[in-house]
Motif scaffolding. Sequence first.
Motif, short mmCIF file in Angstrom:
data_model
loop_
_atom_site.label_atom_id
_atom_site.label_comp_id
_atom_site.label_asym_id
_atom_site.label_seq_id
_atom_site.Cartn_x
_atom_site.Cartn_y
_atom_site.Cartn_z
N UNK A 36 29.21 20.10 -6.77
CA UNK A 36 29.66 21.52 -6.57
C UNK A 36 28.58 22.18 -5.40
N UNK A 37 27.39 21.70 -5.54
CA UNK A 37 26.51 22.25 -4.61
C UNK A 37 27.07 21.81 -3.21
N UNK A 38 27.50 20.87 -2.88
CA UNK A 38 27.69 20.23 -1.69
C UNK A 38 29.31 20.99 -1.27
N UNK A 39 30.08 21.09 -2.18
CA UNK A 39 31.36 21.83 -2.04
C UNK A 39 31.03 23.44 -1.29
N UNK A 40 29.94 24.13 -2.33
CA UNK A 40 29.80 25.38 -1.72
C UNK A 40 28.80 25.41 -0.73
N UNK A 41 27.86 24.25 -0.04
CA UNK A 41 27.44 24.37 1.18
C UNK A 41 28.33 24.29 2.14
N UNK A 81 31.48 26.69 6.65
CA UNK A 81 32.78 26.77 7.22
C UNK A 81 33.11 28.17 7.66
N UNK A 82 32.78 28.97 6.41
CA UNK A 82 33.31 30.59 6.64
C UNK A 82 32.26 31.18 7.55
N UNK A 83 31.05 30.86 7.61
CA UNK A 83 30.04 31.26 8.69
C UNK A 83 30.10 31.12 10.00
N UNK A 84 30.97 30.00 10.34
CA UNK A 84 31.10 29.45 11.78
C UNK A 84 32.38 30.47 12.05
N UNK A 85 33.40 30.67 11.24
CA UNK A 85 34.50 31.39 11.34
C UNK A 85 34.02 33.15 11.80
N UNK A 86 33.08 33.33 10.93
CA UNK A 86 32.33 34.74 10.95
C UNK A 86 32.20 34.86 12.51
N UNK A 87 31.23 33.90 12.60
CA UNK A 87 30.61 33.96 13.98
C UNK A 87 31.30 33.84 15.38
N UNK A 88 32.51 33.53 14.99
CA UNK A 88 33.67 33.46 16.05
C UNK A 88 34.10 34.86 16.35
N UNK A 89 33.96 35.74 15.31
CA UNK A 89 34.49 36.99 15.48
C UNK A 89 33.65 37.86 16.42
N UNK A 138 25.69 27.93 -4.30
CA UNK A 138 24.97 26.60 -3.96
C UNK A 138 23.55 26.83 -4.41
N UNK A 139 22.99 27.85 -4.62
CA UNK A 139 21.54 28.03 -5.23
C UNK A 139 21.75 27.89 -6.79
N UNK A 140 22.78 28.44 -7.52
CA UNK A 140 23.04 28.34 -8.72
C UNK A 140 23.19 26.79 -9.18
#
Length: 186
Positions: free
Chosen positions: A92-97, A102-110, A66-68
Amino acid sequence: MSWLINLKLKSKLLLAFSLCALVTVAVGVLGQAGVSRLYDLFQNTVSDNMMSITKVDSVKANVIATNRDFFKIIGLSALKANPEDISSALQSFKKNQAQAETDFRYYRSTPLEADEKAAGDDFERDWAAYINAAQNALAVLQSGDIEQAGKLAASSVTPSYRKTMGELKIIIESNERQAAEATQAG
Protein backbone atom coordinates in the motif's frame (compact mmCIF):
# COMPACT_ATOMS: atom_id res chain seq x y z
CA MET A 1 -33.58 66.17 -42.06
CA SER A 2 -36.17 67.35 -44.54
CA TRP A 3 -35.44 64.34 -46.71
CA LEU A 4 -36.82 62.13 -43.90
CA ILE A 5 -40.02 64.17 -43.74
CA ASN A 6 -40.43 63.97 -47.50
CA LEU A 7 -40.14 60.15 -47.60
CA LYS A 8 -43.23 58.07 -48.19
CA LEU A 9 -44.64 56.06 -45.30
CA LYS A 10 -43.50 52.82 -46.89
CA SER A 11 -39.88 54.07 -47.07
CA LYS A 12 -40.02 55.39 -43.49
CA LEU A 13 -41.24 52.01 -42.20
CA LEU A 14 -38.55 50.16 -44.17
CA LEU A 15 -35.89 52.49 -42.81
CA ALA A 16 -37.18 52.06 -39.24
CA PHE A 17 -37.28 48.26 -39.50
CA SER A 18 -33.83 48.23 -41.13
CA LEU A 19 -32.44 50.27 -38.23
CA CYS A 20 -34.06 47.87 -35.75
CA ALA A 21 -32.60 44.91 -37.62
CA LEU A 22 -29.15 46.53 -37.66
CA VAL A 23 -29.31 47.18 -33.91
CA THR A 24 -30.44 43.58 -33.32
CA VAL A 25 -27.56 42.21 -35.41
CA ALA A 26 -25.06 44.43 -33.53
CA VAL A 27 -26.38 43.25 -30.16
CA GLY A 28 -26.23 39.64 -31.36
CA VAL A 29 -22.62 39.98 -32.54
CA LEU A 30 -21.57 41.60 -29.26
CA GLY A 31 -23.47 38.94 -27.29
CA GLN A 32 -21.84 36.15 -29.28
CA ALA A 33 -18.40 37.64 -28.65
CA GLY A 34 -19.15 37.76 -24.92
CA VAL A 35 -20.43 34.20 -24.91
CA SER A 36 -17.32 33.05 -26.78
CA ARG A 37 -15.08 34.77 -24.25
CA LEU A 38 -17.04 33.25 -21.39
CA TYR A 39 -16.83 29.80 -23.01
CA ASP A 40 -13.04 30.13 -23.38
CA LEU A 41 -12.78 31.19 -19.73
CA PHE A 42 -14.93 28.23 -18.68
CA GLN A 43 -12.84 25.83 -20.75
CA ASN A 44 -9.65 27.21 -19.20
CA THR A 45 -11.12 26.89 -15.73
CA VAL A 46 -12.20 23.30 -16.30
CA SER A 47 -9.11 22.12 -18.15
CA ASP A 48 -6.47 23.90 -16.10
CA ASN A 49 -7.82 24.95 -12.72
CA MET A 50 -10.17 22.05 -12.02
CA MET A 51 -7.72 19.41 -13.20
CA SER A 52 -4.94 21.05 -11.17
CA ILE A 53 -7.12 21.13 -8.08
CA THR A 54 -8.23 17.53 -8.59
CA LYS A 55 -4.70 16.24 -9.12
CA VAL A 56 -3.24 18.19 -6.20
CA ASP A 57 -5.99 16.88 -3.93
CA SER A 58 -5.15 13.35 -5.09
CA VAL A 59 -1.43 13.96 -4.49
CA LYS A 60 -2.18 15.22 -0.98
CA ALA A 61 -4.39 12.21 -0.20
CA ASN A 62 -1.72 9.81 -1.44
CA VAL A 63 1.06 11.58 0.47
CA ILE A 64 -1.01 11.28 3.65
CA ALA A 65 -1.75 7.62 2.87
CA THR A 66 1.94 6.92 2.20
CA ASN A 67 2.88 8.40 5.57
CA ARG A 68 0.09 6.48 7.28
CA ASP A 69 1.32 3.23 5.69
CA PHE A 70 4.90 3.97 6.78
CA PHE A 71 3.88 4.31 10.41
CA LYS A 72 1.54 1.35 10.10
CA ILE A 73 4.49 -0.80 9.01
CA ILE A 74 6.49 0.36 12.04
CA GLY A 75 3.57 -0.30 14.37
CA LEU A 76 2.88 -3.74 12.93
CA SER A 77 6.57 -4.63 13.17
CA ALA A 78 6.73 -3.47 16.78
CA LEU A 79 3.71 -5.65 17.56
CA LYS A 80 5.32 -8.57 15.72
CA ALA A 81 2.22 -8.81 13.53
CA ASN A 82 1.62 -11.31 10.78
CA PRO A 83 4.23 -10.83 8.01
CA GLU A 84 1.41 -10.80 5.46
CA ASP A 85 -0.11 -7.74 7.15
CA ILE A 86 3.27 -5.99 7.11
CA SER A 87 3.74 -6.92 3.45
CA SER A 88 0.26 -5.63 2.63
CA ALA A 89 1.03 -2.30 4.31
CA LEU A 90 4.32 -2.10 2.39
CA GLN A 91 2.50 -2.71 -0.89
CA SER A 92 0.00 0.00 0.00
CA PHE A 93 2.93 2.34 0.79
CA LYS A 94 4.43 1.71 -2.64
CA LYS A 95 1.07 2.02 -4.42
CA ASN A 96 0.27 5.35 -2.74
CA GLN A 97 3.78 6.63 -3.47
CA ALA A 98 3.46 5.73 -7.16
CA GLN A 99 0.00 7.31 -7.42
CA ALA A 100 1.20 10.53 -5.75
CA GLU A 101 4.10 10.74 -8.19
CA THR A 102 1.89 10.01 -11.23
CA ASP A 103 -0.68 12.63 -10.25
CA PHE A 104 2.02 15.18 -9.47
CA ARG A 105 3.62 14.70 -12.89
CA TYR A 106 0.21 15.31 -14.49
CA TYR A 107 -0.31 18.40 -12.34
CA ARG A 108 3.09 19.75 -13.37
CA SER A 109 2.07 19.43 -17.04
CA THR A 110 -0.72 21.99 -16.55
CA PRO A 111 -0.09 25.75 -16.82
CA LEU A 112 1.37 26.92 -13.50
CA GLU A 113 1.85 30.26 -11.80
CA ALA A 114 5.31 31.22 -10.49
CA ASP A 115 4.44 30.39 -6.87
CA GLU A 116 3.16 26.97 -7.92
CA LYS A 117 6.31 26.26 -9.92
CA ALA A 118 8.53 27.16 -6.97
CA ALA A 119 6.48 25.11 -4.50
CA GLY A 120 6.37 22.25 -7.01
CA ASP A 121 10.15 22.28 -7.35
CA ASP A 122 10.47 22.23 -3.56
CA PHE A 123 7.90 19.43 -3.33
CA GLU A 124 9.77 17.26 -5.82
CA ARG A 125 13.03 17.72 -3.87
CA ASP A 126 11.43 17.16 -0.46
CA TRP A 127 9.23 14.27 -1.62
CA ALA A 128 12.36 12.45 -2.84
CA ALA A 129 14.01 13.17 0.54
CA TYR A 130 10.90 11.87 2.34
CA ILE A 131 10.80 8.65 0.32
CA ASN A 132 14.55 8.14 0.79
CA ALA A 133 14.26 8.69 4.56
CA ALA A 134 11.25 6.35 4.77
CA GLN A 135 13.04 3.64 2.79
CA ASN A 136 16.12 3.99 5.01
CA ALA A 137 13.97 3.61 8.11
CA LEU A 138 12.18 0.61 6.59
CA ALA A 139 15.54 -0.99 5.77
CA VAL A 140 16.63 -0.53 9.40
CA LEU A 141 13.28 -1.91 10.50
CA GLN A 142 13.71 -4.94 8.28
CA SER A 143 17.05 -5.65 9.95
CA GLY A 144 15.11 -5.88 13.22
CA ASP A 145 16.08 -2.61 14.90
CA ILE A 146 12.65 -1.16 15.67
CA GLU A 147 14.04 1.44 18.07
CA GLN A 148 16.45 2.88 15.47
CA ALA A 149 13.68 2.86 12.83
CA GLY A 150 11.53 4.87 15.22
CA LYS A 151 14.33 7.36 15.76
CA LEU A 152 14.79 7.73 11.99
CA ALA A 153 11.05 8.23 11.63
CA ALA A 154 11.14 11.06 14.17
CA SER A 155 14.36 12.70 13.02
CA SER A 156 14.16 12.50 9.21
CA VAL A 157 10.87 11.07 7.93
CA THR A 158 8.48 13.29 9.88
CA PRO A 159 10.30 16.59 9.11
CA SER A 160 10.40 15.70 5.39
CA TYR A 161 6.71 14.82 5.49
CA ARG A 162 5.87 18.17 7.10
CA LYS A 163 7.83 20.01 4.41
CA THR A 164 5.97 18.23 1.61
CA MET A 165 2.63 18.99 3.24
CA GLY A 166 3.60 22.66 3.59
CA GLU A 167 4.46 22.82 -0.09
CA LEU A 168 1.20 21.16 -1.04
CA LYS A 169 -0.58 23.77 1.07
CA ILE A 170 1.08 26.55 -0.95
CA ILE A 171 0.04 24.85 -4.19
CA ILE A 172 -3.54 24.36 -3.00
CA GLU A 173 -3.80 28.01 -1.90
CA SER A 174 -2.47 29.12 -5.30
CA ASN A 175 -5.04 26.95 -7.08
CA GLU A 176 -7.83 28.35 -4.92
CA ARG A 177 -6.69 31.91 -5.68
CA GLN A 178 -6.60 31.19 -9.41
CA ALA A 179 -10.04 29.60 -9.31
CA ALA A 180 -11.38 32.66 -7.47
CA GLU A 181 -9.79 34.94 -10.09
CA ALA A 182 -11.35 32.91 -12.90
CA THR A 183 -14.72 33.08 -11.17
CA GLN A 184 -14.37 36.83 -10.79
CA ALA A 185 -13.39 37.22 -14.45
CA GLY A 186 -16.41 35.15 -15.47
